[in-house]
Design a protein around this motif. Sequence first.
Motif, PDB file in Angstrom:
ATOM      1  N   THR A   1       0.069  -3.451  41.776  1.00 20.27           N
ATOM      2  CA  THR A   1      -0.484  -3.272  40.350  1.00 20.27           C
ATOM      3  C   THR A   1       0.374  -2.717  39.477  1.00 20.27           C
ATOM      4  O   THR A   1       0.021  -2.649  38.258  1.00 20.27           O
ATOM      5  N   ASP A   2       1.551  -1.983  39.716  1.00 19.96           N
ATOM      6  CA  ASP A   2       2.368  -1.214  38.880  1.00 19.96           C
ATOM      7  C   ASP A   2       3.460  -2.450  38.244  1.00 19.96           C
ATOM      8  O   ASP A   2       3.621  -3.504  38.848  1.00 19.96           O
ATOM      9  N   ALA A   3       4.209  -1.893  37.185  1.00 18.44           N
ATOM     10  CA  ALA A   3       5.265  -2.863  36.390  1.00 18.44           C
ATOM     11  C   ALA A   3       6.245  -1.885  35.875  1.00 18.44           C
ATOM     12  O   ALA A   3       5.845  -0.992  35.472  1.00 18.44           O
ATOM     13  N   VAL A   4       7.566  -2.568  36.127  1.00 19.69           N
ATOM     14  CA  VAL A   4       8.647  -1.906  35.473  1.00 19.69           C
ATOM     15  C   VAL A   4       8.877  -2.519  34.332  1.00 19.69           C
ATOM     16  O   VAL A   4       9.009  -3.886  34.392  1.00 19.69           O
ATOM     17  N   PHE A   5       9.497  -1.782  33.478  1.00 25.67           N
ATOM     18  CA  PHE A   5       9.958  -2.333  31.852  1.00 25.67           C
ATOM     19  C   PHE A   5      11.365  -2.186  31.580  1.00 25.67           C
ATOM     20  O   PHE A   5      11.812  -1.016  32.003  1.00 25.67           O
TER      21      PHE A   5
ATOM     22  N   ALA B   1      30.407  -4.677  34.388  1.00 24.04           N
ATOM     23  CA  ALA B   1      30.062  -3.782  35.544  1.00 24.04           C
ATOM     24  C   ALA B   1      28.612  -2.964  35.186  1.00 24.04           C
ATOM     25  O   ALA B   1      27.905  -2.937  36.112  1.00 24.04           O
ATOM     26  N   GLY B   2      28.476  -2.585  33.940  1.00 19.17           N
ATOM     27  CA  GLY B   2      27.314  -1.863  33.467  1.00 19.17           C
ATOM     28  C   GLY B   2      26.108  -2.893  33.528  1.00 19.17           C
ATOM     29  O   GLY B   2      25.093  -2.498  34.225  1.00 19.17           O
ATOM     30  N   ASP B   3      26.464  -4.247  33.136  1.00 17.15           N
ATOM     31  CA  ASP B   3      25.232  -4.975  33.448  1.00 17.15           C
ATOM     32  C   ASP B   3      24.768  -5.225  34.827  1.00 17.15           C
ATOM     33  O   ASP B   3      23.723  -5.180  34.964  1.00 17.15           O
ATOM     34  N   ARG B   4      25.866  -5.435  35.680  1.00 19.59           N
ATOM     35  CA  ARG B   4      25.599  -5.633  37.075  1.00 19.59           C
ATOM     36  C   ARG B   4      24.839  -4.413  37.663  1.00 19.59           C
ATOM     37  O   ARG B   4      23.868  -4.699  38.716  1.00 19.59           O
ATOM     38  N   LEU B   5      25.211  -3.054  37.271  1.00 19.41           N
ATOM     39  CA  LEU B   5      24.305  -2.096  37.614  1.00 19.41           C
ATOM     40  C   LEU B   5      22.926  -1.929  37.284  1.00 19.41           C
ATOM     41  O   LEU B   5      22.034  -1.440  37.958  1.00 19.41           O
ATOM     42  N   LEU B   6      22.696  -2.397  35.895  1.00 11.69           N
ATOM     43  CA  LEU B   6      21.255  -2.363  35.477  1.00 11.69           C
ATOM     44  C   LEU B   6      20.565  -3.366  36.444  1.00 11.69           C
ATOM     45  O   LEU B   6      19.261  -3.195  36.473  1.00 11.69           O
ATOM     46  N   VAL B   7      21.163  -4.520  36.651  1.00  4.48           N
ATOM     47  CA  VAL B   7      20.266  -5.563  37.473  1.00  4.48           C
ATOM     48  C   VAL B   7      20.029  -4.661  38.816  1.00  4.48           C
ATOM     49  O   VAL B   7      18.691  -4.951  39.433  1.00  4.48           O
ATOM     50  N   VAL B   8      20.701  -4.207  39.533  1.00  3.82           N
ATOM     51  CA  VAL B   8      20.580  -3.416  40.898  1.00  3.82           C
ATOM     52  C   VAL B   8      19.398  -2.268  40.562  1.00  3.82           C
ATOM     53  O   VAL B   8      18.575  -2.239  41.472  1.00  3.82           O
ATOM     54  N   ILE B   9      19.531  -1.302  39.365  1.00  5.51           N
ATOM     55  CA  ILE B   9      18.631  -0.612  39.175  1.00  5.51           C
ATOM     56  C   ILE B   9      17.360  -1.302  39.044  1.00  5.51           C
ATOM     57  O   ILE B   9      16.213  -0.685  39.495  1.00  5.51           O
ATOM     58  N   ALA B  10      17.181  -2.214  38.378  1.00  5.66           N
ATOM     59  CA  ALA B  10      15.986  -3.085  38.020  1.00  5.66           C
ATOM     60  C   ALA B  10      15.340  -3.327  39.519  1.00  5.66           C
ATOM     61  O   ALA B  10      14.017  -3.210  39.575  1.00  5.66           O
ATOM     62  N   GLU B  11      16.168  -3.837  40.408  1.00  8.19           N
ATOM     63  CA  GLU B  11      15.490  -4.375  41.652  1.00  8.19           C
ATOM     64  C   GLU B  11      15.271  -3.343  42.515  1.00  8.19           C
ATOM     65  O   GLU B  11      14.055  -3.307  43.149  1.00  8.19           O
ATOM     66  N   ARG B  12      15.881  -2.117  42.282  1.00  6.07           N
ATOM     67  CA  ARG B  12      15.393  -0.876  43.027  1.00  6.07           C
ATOM     68  C   ARG B  12      13.881  -0.455  42.647  1.00  6.07           C
ATOM     69  O   ARG B  12      13.117   0.017  43.473  1.00  6.07           O
ATOM     70  N   LEU B  13      13.961  -0.236  41.470  1.00  2.00           N
ATOM     71  CA  LEU B  13      12.736   0.196  40.736  1.00  2.00           C
ATOM     72  C   LEU B  13      11.564  -0.623  41.166  1.00  2.00           C
ATOM     73  O   LEU B  13      10.497  -0.007  41.717  1.00  2.00           O
ATOM     74  N   ALA B  14      11.521  -1.966  41.114  1.00  2.00           N
ATOM     75  CA  ALA B  14      10.681  -2.858  41.173  1.00  2.00           C
ATOM     76  C   ALA B  14      10.049  -2.736  42.600  1.00  2.00           C
ATOM     77  O   ALA B  14       8.898  -2.846  43.173  1.00  2.00           O
ATOM     78  N   ALA B  15      11.218  -2.428  43.790  1.00  4.55           N
ATOM     79  CA  ALA B  15      10.734  -2.539  45.258  1.00  4.55           C
ATOM     80  C   ALA B  15      10.089  -1.480  45.558  1.00  4.55           C
ATOM     81  O   ALA B  15       9.395  -1.233  46.614  1.00  4.55           O
ATOM     82  N   GLU B  16      10.178  -0.279  44.749  1.00  4.43           N
ATOM     83  CA  GLU B  16       9.275   1.149  45.024  1.00  4.43           C
ATOM     84  C   GLU B  16       7.874   1.062  44.435  1.00  4.43           C
ATOM     85  O   GLU B  16       7.158   2.042  44.703  1.00  4.43           O
TER      86      GLU B  16
ATOM     87  N   THR C   1      17.848  -8.550  33.171  1.00  2.60           N
ATOM     88  CA  THR C   1      17.407  -8.136  34.359  1.00  2.60           C
ATOM     89  C   THR C   1      16.159  -8.933  34.743  1.00  2.60           C
ATOM     90  O   THR C   1      15.640  -8.934  35.991  1.00  2.60           O
ATOM     91  N   GLY C   2      15.611  -9.564  33.896  1.00  6.29           N
ATOM     92  CA  GLY C   2      14.347 -10.603  34.192  1.00  6.29           C
ATOM     93  C   GLY C   2      13.208  -9.705  34.123  1.00  6.29           C
ATOM     94  O   GLY C   2      11.993 -10.371  34.114  1.00  6.29           O
ATOM     95  N   LEU C   3      13.115  -8.367  33.646  1.00  3.99           N
ATOM     96  CA  LEU C   3      12.052  -7.550  33.544  1.00  3.99           C
ATOM     97  C   LEU C   3      11.505  -7.479  32.307  1.00  3.99           C
ATOM     98  O   LEU C   3      11.867  -8.193  31.133  1.00  3.99           O
ATOM     99  N   ALA C   4      10.256  -7.374  32.085  1.00  9.36           N
ATOM    100  CA  ALA C   4       9.445  -7.458  30.853  1.00  9.36           C
ATOM    101  C   ALA C   4      10.188  -6.469  29.957  1.00  9.36           C
ATOM    102  O   ALA C   4      10.639  -5.207  30.269  1.00  9.36           O
ATOM    103  N   ASN C   5       9.985  -6.859  28.543  1.00 10.18           N
ATOM    104  CA  ASN C   5      10.855  -5.803  27.656  1.00 10.18           C
ATOM    105  C   ASN C   5       9.637  -4.673  27.145  1.00 10.18           C
ATOM    106  O   ASN C   5       8.646  -4.806  27.471  1.00 10.18           O
ATOM    107  N   ARG C   6      10.303  -4.168  26.021  1.00 12.12           N
ATOM    108  CA  ARG C   6       9.420  -3.139  25.407  1.00 12.12           C
ATOM    109  C   ARG C   6       8.374  -3.826  24.588  1.00 12.12           C
ATOM    110  O   ARG C   6       7.035  -3.143  24.730  1.00 12.12           O
ATOM    111  N   ARG C   7       8.396  -5.070  24.121  1.00  6.57           N
ATOM    112  CA  ARG C   7       7.372  -5.548  23.353  1.00  6.57           C
ATOM    113  C   ARG C   7       6.141  -5.906  24.335  1.00  6.57           C
ATOM    114  O   ARG C   7       4.938  -5.526  24.068  1.00  6.57           O
ATOM    115  N   GLN C   8       6.556  -6.315  25.707  1.00  5.73           N
ATOM    116  CA  GLN C   8       5.596  -6.555  26.436  1.00  5.73           C
ATOM    117  C   GLN C   8       4.925  -5.266  27.256  1.00  5.73           C
ATOM    118  O   GLN C   8       3.589  -5.141  27.426  1.00  5.73           O
ATOM    119  N   PHE C   9       5.715  -4.137  27.194  1.00  5.80           N
ATOM    120  CA  PHE C   9       5.323  -2.763  27.854  1.00  5.80           C
ATOM    121  C   PHE C   9       4.197  -2.286  26.846  1.00  5.80           C
ATOM    122  O   PHE C   9       3.204  -1.803  27.320  1.00  5.80           O
TER     123      PHE C   9
END
Length: 485
Positions: free
Chosen positions: A378-382, A359-374, A317-325
């Motif tokens: 100053t906030d961050a999604v991981f 398909a599950g991986d593509r769904l995760l990418v869609v979810i990551a984009e939606r979460l980041a858009a909201e 997804t390109g999001l920061a992972n648990r370690r970064q979180f």
Amino acid sequence: MTSGALLCLIVTFLPTDSLPTSVIYYSIGVATVVATVAGVRRQRPADPSSWYVFAIGISCFVAGDLLYEVTGWFLGERPYPYWNDALYFLGYPFLWAGLLLVARRRGGARDSAGLIDSAIIGTAAGLVDWVFLIIPVLGESGTPLLERLVSAGYPVCDVLMLAVVARMLTRSRGRTPSVLMLAAGSTLTLVCDVLWTLSMSSGGQVASVINGGFLLGYVCWAAAALHPSMRWESAGDEPVSDRFGRGRLIVLACATLLVPAVLFLQGLRHEPIAWASVGIGAVVIFLLVLTRMYGFVGQLQKQAAQLEDLAMHDPLTGLANRRQFERRLADTAADGCPQVCVLDLNGFKAVNDRLGHAAGDRLLVVIAERLAAELRETDAVFRLGGDEFAVLLPGATVAEGDAIVTRLSRALSRPATVGGERLPIGGSIGIADATGTDDPFEVLRRADVAMYAAKAADGTYRRYTADLEHRSRGELRDRVVAGQH
């Protein structure tokens, strides 16, 4: 190539001025030019002009050889310097340009490290040539000036040829059989040139073995042009790698050690030490090595940053992972009172089972984009792993946190189109703050408790409260007891 090498071996056993030697010598020279042109037409490389430039350089050499022979026939002697030397000097620039153009890779990154390496090698070799060949030749006051200049010009050309060969061999992932044979032929040519210069300066005749070496260089060039790998040159676009392997390190170390070697050898021979030449050469090599090390350190820092980025981000997804979180959570908790959301998708396993993991991986990418858009700036999604995400809300009030969770819940409730199918999705969200604790990981644990409470209640989200803690422990105790029975 085998038959050509055999002819070269035969030449070394024949008298230098014999007719068979001349026939073999000039036949191989002309055949090399023909083979180069034929190789271009047969193999059709991506950049044929570079090979034609190289063929012009060989033609100048062959023409110089023929003129050298014809001059001896008609004049009864071979004057030096003469027009054949002009042809040799004319051929060198074409050879250099052709070799560099043939070995290049269009579209690749600029290999500055290879340029510096070849400059180091060329400077070190130039210092040796200057001290032991050029200075003695120029210092022969009893020799005509033109003859001295021509005799000194050949070592200069040899140094430039060595730099060209070094440039070819230091190119990352470019050492195909064709390039290696070009380099071998060029190396033989420059070595024989050096031997020729030493022979001329000492008043001796050119040995048959030198003629055989020149011819073997021609044979290597012809083989390079006819080899199928010649069509691979000048067309690759692979990235240049700044690798600093053991072989390159040894070559550069030997090149830098030539400076003290020159001083040591001059001292052993009881010669006046060329302090100015050695000093200038040492400074130039030092600056080149310093530049090379600077680039090498910069490359290491760049690679370290890339590894750090890979270690801290989710590759899907390109999001920061648990370690970064966890790192960001600890930093944020030290500066203020953060709020943490933990999200878990509903029915994600069914998507993987029915449509596959792609398909599950593509769904995760869609979810990551939606979460980041909201989220706010100053906030961050991981992505914590699997279908679990976390959102860090630094400095948010309870009201702001609840408003953000509401937006996230709405974003998750919208169906997503994946693989041509419209998938209803949703998620359970838990949110918690740091009230009553200074442990950042306690905040994460509370958000987890709230998320599982929301999932158990088939709701969209829950905020952590103390009663959820007691309920969670009670459910855990009931599951343990049930497992014992």
